[in-house]
Enzyme design. Structure first.
Site, short mmCIF file in Angstrom:
data_model
loop_
_atom_site.label_atom_id
_atom_site.label_comp_id
_atom_site.label_asym_id
_atom_site.label_seq_id
_atom_site.Cartn_x
_atom_site.Cartn_y
_atom_site.Cartn_z
CE1 TYR A 1 -3.66 2.46 0.26
CE2 TYR A 1 -2.98 2.91 2.51
CZ TYR A 1 -3.78 3.19 1.41
OH TYR A 1 -4.69 4.22 1.46
CE1 TYR B 1 -3.15 0.46 5.74
CE2 TYR B 1 -0.77 0.40 5.59
CZ TYR B 1 -2.00 -0.17 5.34
OH TYR B 1 -2.06 -1.39 4.70
#
Length: 271
Positions: A156, A166
């Protein structure tokens, strides 16, 4: 149409029908591949159901904790003994709790740490599952792979850019990408290629429960030149890596994010 008749694929990371890994499994099955899926204790019933839905043999579905090399070995050797050398491996495994993500799940009021206070033990467990497991799987698989086999992992863009929701998982993805690069070099003598797909935000069961994800998805509508993606877009790209079309491609990070990664600011057309 890609023809994978006679090819053998092992897939780690299917959780349910919304999983990117499951979409890739479907695409491989449709292309003629024999597939084997791993599961964890709380996903067993879902994975068995999905295999049955595809009309596939459930005997090669096995519970595997990717922190345990013995369990990985039992799984991969069972596939090898049944179908022969393995052509394709998908590493689609990732895990982080809220203390690693520095973000809560929707509806939760659990206190979460600031990024600078991420607990070391939580981060290391997350790293073990999400990043180091690729190295562990590759090590076990080394002598079970077909010549010109393909290993693919899922990463990602938070590995390279700050995405607050995140948190520490971005550390894992950065490490995962580096492991992928070194494995691509390591496997040169066996002509095994190792690559990664950096997928845009897909609303899976795991990601959909994190606070702020829907705002990120809305932003993607304006940020990415081609807009948001879905799991099928990732599955299509994965099929390229799981075919002879990519036989000379290794160490590549392939963005499937509608072009999100090239943009610095969103573009909102005047109406």
């Amino acid at each position: 149409m890609i023809n994978n008749s006679g090819k053998v694929a092992v897939i780690f990371g299917v959780r349910n029908e919304e999983s990117i890994a499951y979409n890739i499994a479907v695409k491989l099955h449709q292309s003629g591949c024999k597939i084997a899926l791993s599961y964890v204790e709380d996903t067993r019933d879902e994975v068995i159901y999905l295999l049955e839905k595809l009309g596939l043999d459930t005997q090669l579905a096995m519970q595997v904790d990717v922190r345990d090399e013995t369990q990985i070995s039992s799984f991969l050797n069972a596939v090898y003994k049944t179908h022969g050398p393995i052509d394709y491996i998908l590493h689609g495994v990732a895990y982080a709790n809220t203390r690693v993500l520095c973000s809560n799940f929707i509806g939760s009021t659990e206190p979460i740490p600031a990024y600078i206070d991420i607990p070391f033990e939580d981060l290391m467990d997350s790293f073990n599952i999400s990043a180091y497991s690729l190295l562990r799987i590759a090590r076990v698989a080394e002598n079970l792979l077909q010549t010109n086999a393909s290993i693919l992992t899922l990463t990602y863009n938070a590995a390279n850019r700050v995405i607050p929701q995140y948190g520490g998982m971005a550390i894992n993805k950065a490490a995962l990408e580096n492991i992928m690069l070194y494995l691509a070099s390591y496997f040169r003598n066996k002509q095994v290629r190792v690559n990664a797909i950096s997928a845009g935000l897909v609303m899976t069961t795991s990601s959909g429960g994190i606070n702020g994800v829907r705002k990120m998805r809305k932003l993607g509508k304006y940020m990415a030149p081609l807009g948001n993606i879905d799991a099928g877009d990732v599955g299509d790209a994965a099929l390229y890596y799981f075919s002879d079309l990519s036989k000379k491609v290794s160490g590549n990070i392939h963005f499937v994010d509608g072009g999100f990664n090239i943009m610095a600011v969103p573009v909102i057309d005047a109406e």
